[in-house]
Design an enzyme around this catalytic site. Sequence first.
Site, mmCIF file in Angstrom:
data_model
loop_
_atom_site.group_PDB
_atom_site.id
_atom_site.type_symbol
_atom_site.label_atom_id
_atom_site.label_comp_id
_atom_site.label_asym_id
_atom_site.label_seq_id
_atom_site.Cartn_x
_atom_site.Cartn_y
_atom_site.Cartn_z
ATOM 1 N N TYR A 1 0.850 -1.186 0.000
ATOM 2 C CA TYR A 1 0.000 0.000 0.000
ATOM 3 C C TYR A 1 0.885 1.235 0.000
ATOM 4 O O TYR A 1 1.669 1.454 0.925
ATOM 5 C CB TYR A 1 -0.929 0.035 1.219
ATOM 6 C CG TYR A 1 -1.761 1.295 1.265
ATOM 7 C CD1 TYR A 1 -2.952 1.373 0.558
ATOM 8 C CD2 TYR A 1 -1.316 2.416 1.955
ATOM 9 C CE1 TYR A 1 -3.695 2.554 0.559
ATOM 10 C CE2 TYR A 1 -2.053 3.589 1.964
ATOM 11 C CZ TYR A 1 -3.239 3.658 1.253
ATOM 12 O OH TYR A 1 -3.956 4.819 1.238
ATOM 13 N N TYR A 2 0.747 2.036 -1.055
ATOM 14 C CA TYR A 2 1.506 3.269 -1.173
ATOM 15 C C TYR A 2 0.631 4.480 -1.471
ATOM 16 O O TYR A 2 0.956 5.593 -1.082
ATOM 17 C CB TYR A 2 2.562 3.149 -2.287
ATOM 18 C CG TYR A 2 3.637 2.134 -2.012
ATOM 19 C CD1 TYR A 2 4.702 2.426 -1.163
ATOM 20 C CD2 TYR A 2 3.596 0.875 -2.591
ATOM 21 C CE1 TYR A 2 5.697 1.501 -0.911
ATOM 22 C CE2 TYR A 2 4.590 -0.065 -2.343
ATOM 23 C CZ TYR A 2 5.640 0.256 -1.504
ATOM 24 O OH TYR A 2 6.619 -0.671 -1.241
ATOM 25 N N VAL B 1 2.519 -6.028 3.674
ATOM 26 C CA VAL B 1 3.898 -6.467 3.441
ATOM 27 C C VAL B 1 4.749 -5.436 2.693
ATOM 28 O O VAL B 1 5.932 -5.680 2.446
ATOM 29 C CB VAL B 1 3.935 -7.828 2.711
ATOM 30 C CG1 VAL B 1 3.349 -8.914 3.601
ATOM 31 C CG2 VAL B 1 3.202 -7.775 1.380
ATOM 32 N N GLU B 2 4.146 -4.315 2.331
ATOM 33 C CA GLU B 2 4.920 -3.177 1.806
ATOM 34 C C GLU B 2 4.167 -1.894 2.114
ATOM 35 O O GLU B 2 2.968 -1.795 1.862
ATOM 36 C CB GLU B 2 5.152 -3.252 0.292
ATOM 37 C CG GLU B 2 6.184 -4.248 -0.153
ATOM 38 C CD GLU B 2 6.466 -4.160 -1.652
ATOM 39 O OE1 GLU B 2 6.413 -3.040 -2.217
ATOM 40 O OE2 GLU B 2 6.722 -5.210 -2.265
ATOM 41 N N ASN B 3 4.898 -0.916 2.635
ATOM 42 C CA ASN B 3 4.365 0.421 2.842
ATOM 43 C C ASN B 3 5.549 1.303 3.207
ATOM 44 O O ASN B 3 6.363 0.927 4.058
ATOM 45 C CB ASN B 3 3.328 0.429 3.975
ATOM 46 C CG ASN B 3 2.834 1.821 4.342
ATOM 47 O OD1 ASN B 3 2.914 2.235 5.488
ATOM 48 N ND2 ASN B 3 2.323 2.554 3.372
#
Length: 485
Positions: A323-324, A383-385
């Site tokens: 999530y960006y 798992v990504e930010n």
Amino acid sequence: MYQANITQGFPDDFLWGSAISANQTEGAWQVDDKGLSTADIMRRITDRQNKALAPITKADFDQAYRSKDVEQYPKRRGIDFYHTYPEDIALLAEMGIKVLRFSIAWTRIFPTGLEEEPNLAGLAYYDRIFAELAKYDIEPLVTISHFEMPAMLCIKYQGWASREVITAFTKFTAVLFKRYPQVKYWLTFNEINTSLWGFHETGVLDAEKTSQEQLQLRYQAVHYQFVASALVIQQLKQINPQAQVGAMLARMQTYAATAKPDDVLAAQETDRQNLFFLDVQARGEYPSYMNRYFKEQALDLDITLADQAIIAQYPVDFISFSYYMTTIVDEESRHQQAAGNMVVGKANPYLKASAWGWQIDPIGLRITLNTLWDRYQKPLFIVENGLGALDQVTNDEQIHDDYRISYYQQHLQQLKLSLEDGIPILGYTSWSPIDCISFSTSEMSKRYGFIYVDLDDDGNGTGQRLKKDSFYWYKKVIANNGADL
């Protein structure tokens, strides 16, 4: 009288961590018989406002395949994590992370993807990584395919557009599952929905095809990845029944530009194109709206009854996502969407943007978490930010990245509220713990890490690691389990 059980704060077993990928960190692209991967083919891009990855033609591929250059292909050098992993993992342990998400490069285990036996030197390298993590009690979260499939499979089979690649992939995963039973959490394909962008995920060279041909090839590649994912889950349940497999989506929450019903419908349709991948992997079947889409686009996909049966039998255990940013769309921008391009929409006037044009929306994370939980009722894992920024080193070797701390504070506050909403969230792995080569642009200037790496876009520098202010801030967050954000 009914008393609701409301979660207060982060659970004691919450997995605080960070995430990296092999292709952006390891380097050592020709060491220990590693093969050439799709990531090694990708050139550096200088446009910081790029909205999608640049297409790769057959001529681009052939030139890169023959070239030994690392200046134009920076992922080949990475940050030398292949050799520096002991000191880097020690820094992660000092920060207190409980889980490291990383990927295992397919081309280190099967250099071309065609070999019958795995490369023992590649396996030995990852043995050392796992041992180093175990020394500090850091849980491994492993991505099996993170934009780094063997380039030879692109040449021989046209990448994932061929059913043959499923067999090559499951041969790779069988080796991993038997070799590394200590892994509790696996992810199959990183940001699987970016397959609609083309080469980097699928290995399909379709830049010179018509839009219709591109759509056909890319959705066919997606289908074969769905089949592979289900077969991998079946495989793991036989080898290590206690381990779990998650889907991984690049989540881009979509808002309607106005309350006009046409715009709301456009936003819903755009969001469905994003969620479709989870619909198949989590629910076990193609949603009716995509069957309609395939018919309207005149797509004739190779989807067999056996494929549908295995997909239905082996859905994922949990859902993970990056999530960006969020996007807004209206009826006009929805209809202007190019084939296979997920990044559509207009600038949101209520949000600020990063130096690369990514709109920063912390509340959107909570909206996303609620959307995914309501839709799938499966545990979630962020798992990504993170924030890519232009960091500056002071004369006394300090990096004061208050802007990054502020970004994380706001997002983690929304994550905490989501836990109070009753959503089961397994953990949070920031992107990334250490500066690495940007995937989209292959530059170093776009820095995400809590740890600074003294390398520039041309690969010049000492490679020295420096702790940023955010390093100490995240260390404190983990130590108090998010009690003080």
